[in-house]
Design an enzyme around this catalytic site. Structure first.
Site, PDB file in Angstrom:
ATOM      1  CD  GLU A 165       4.844   1.986   2.989  1.00  0.00           C
ATOM      2  OE1 GLU A 165       4.723   3.019   3.681  1.00  0.00           O
ATOM      3  OE2 GLU A 165       5.358   0.929   3.414  1.00  0.00           O
ATOM      4  CG  ASN A 166       3.676  -4.913   1.245  1.00  0.00           C
ATOM      5  OD1 ASN A 166       4.253  -5.608   2.080  1.00  0.00           O
ATOM      6  ND2 ASN A 166       4.346  -4.325   0.252  1.00  0.00           N
ATOM      7  CG  ASP A 176      12.633  -7.336  -2.295  1.00  0.00           C
ATOM      8  OD1 ASP A 176      11.477  -7.583  -2.660  1.00  0.00           O
ATOM      9  OD2 ASP A 176      13.337  -6.432  -2.800  1.00  0.00           O
TER      10      ASP A 176
END
Length: 251
Positions: free
Chosen positions: A72-73, A25
């Site tokens: 979800e990306n 991240d």
């Protein structure tokens, strides 16, 4: 869950985890700090994957699972998604010879069929090209979501029951795990250690079943800045943990 301060850990007396998973991240924030577009951060993050994979291999890690792209990306801007879909092509074209040289094997979990054709073919080619390697498994989570994986496993088991292949009372933890995407990793399916960079302290739909007894390290470093030394310190932190799996050890 233990929060990680790099200055507080040492490399001495560490127990190397067999399976390390990383939520990589902070690429976008890293790029913003450089006054660059987000894709600049993703490129830097890809370069860091190479460095950390080689360090993990040298340290004796058996499986390194990297959360590369989540289900979800797809909700990100199209230009960013398109760039992220090109990254595996560039990565494998450049890095597979070095993976072979270091006896590292590529595997993937996730809905690979849902990737664009060129991306999917690059991933599949890397798997084939490294299939004879017997060292560390570099396991990418592409188009992966933990909840979807669990739902898919439940549906698979339901179909087996419907066909009369198993009875409902035969469903147990082992059977469920055998129907998860990580079943290809055998006894190494569940990560011993999960690292998340960028200071965020959540699991973000990653390996939800498999993480039941994982140890966690949260680093404030953004992923492109997360160095080999940071990785070693995270492993050193893991080595100091007392893993009881809900039991009490005899004194």
């Amino acid at each position: 869950m233990v929060f990680f301060n790099a200055a507080s850990s040492k490399e001495n007396d560490q127990l190397i985890p067999k399976h390390v998973a990383i939520i990589m991240d902070g690429n976008g924030r890293w790029a913003k700090r450089q006054h660059q577009a987000r894709v600049f951060g993703h490129k830097a993050g890809m370069e860091n994957v190479k460095k950390i994979a080689l360090v993990a291999n040298q340290l004796g890690v058996k499986v390194l699972t990297l959360f590369a792209f989540s289900t979800e990306n797809w909700g990100r801007p199209a230009t960013e998604v398109n760039y992220l879909m090109r990254l595996p092509i560039d990565f494998f074209n450049l890095f597979v010879p070095e993976l072979i040289e270091n006896n590292i094997k590529v595997e993937v979990i996730g809905e690979v069929d849902g990737l664009p054709d060129k991306t999917r073919l690059a991933v599949e080619k890397a798997i084939v090209d490294t299939s004879q390697n017997t060292g560390m498994i570099l396991n990418f989570a592409f188009n992966y979501g933990g909840r979807r994986e669990i739902v898919d496993a439940a549906q698979s088991i339901a179909r087996q029951v419907q066909k009369g292949l198993i009875q409902p009372d035969q469903i147990n933890d082992q059977l469920f795990q055998e129907n998860l995407l990580t079943s290809q990793l055998g006894d190494l399916a569940n990560p011993d250690l999960i690292i998340r960079t960028s200071g965020e302290k959540r699991i973000s739909n990653f390996l939800l079943w498999q993480a039941a007894y994982s140890e966690f390290v949260f680093s404030e470093k953004l992923w492109p800045d997360f160095s080999g030394e940071d990785f070693k310190l995270a492993l050193a932190s893991f080595g100091k943990r007392d893993r009881r799996f809900g039991k009490i050890k005899e004194s």
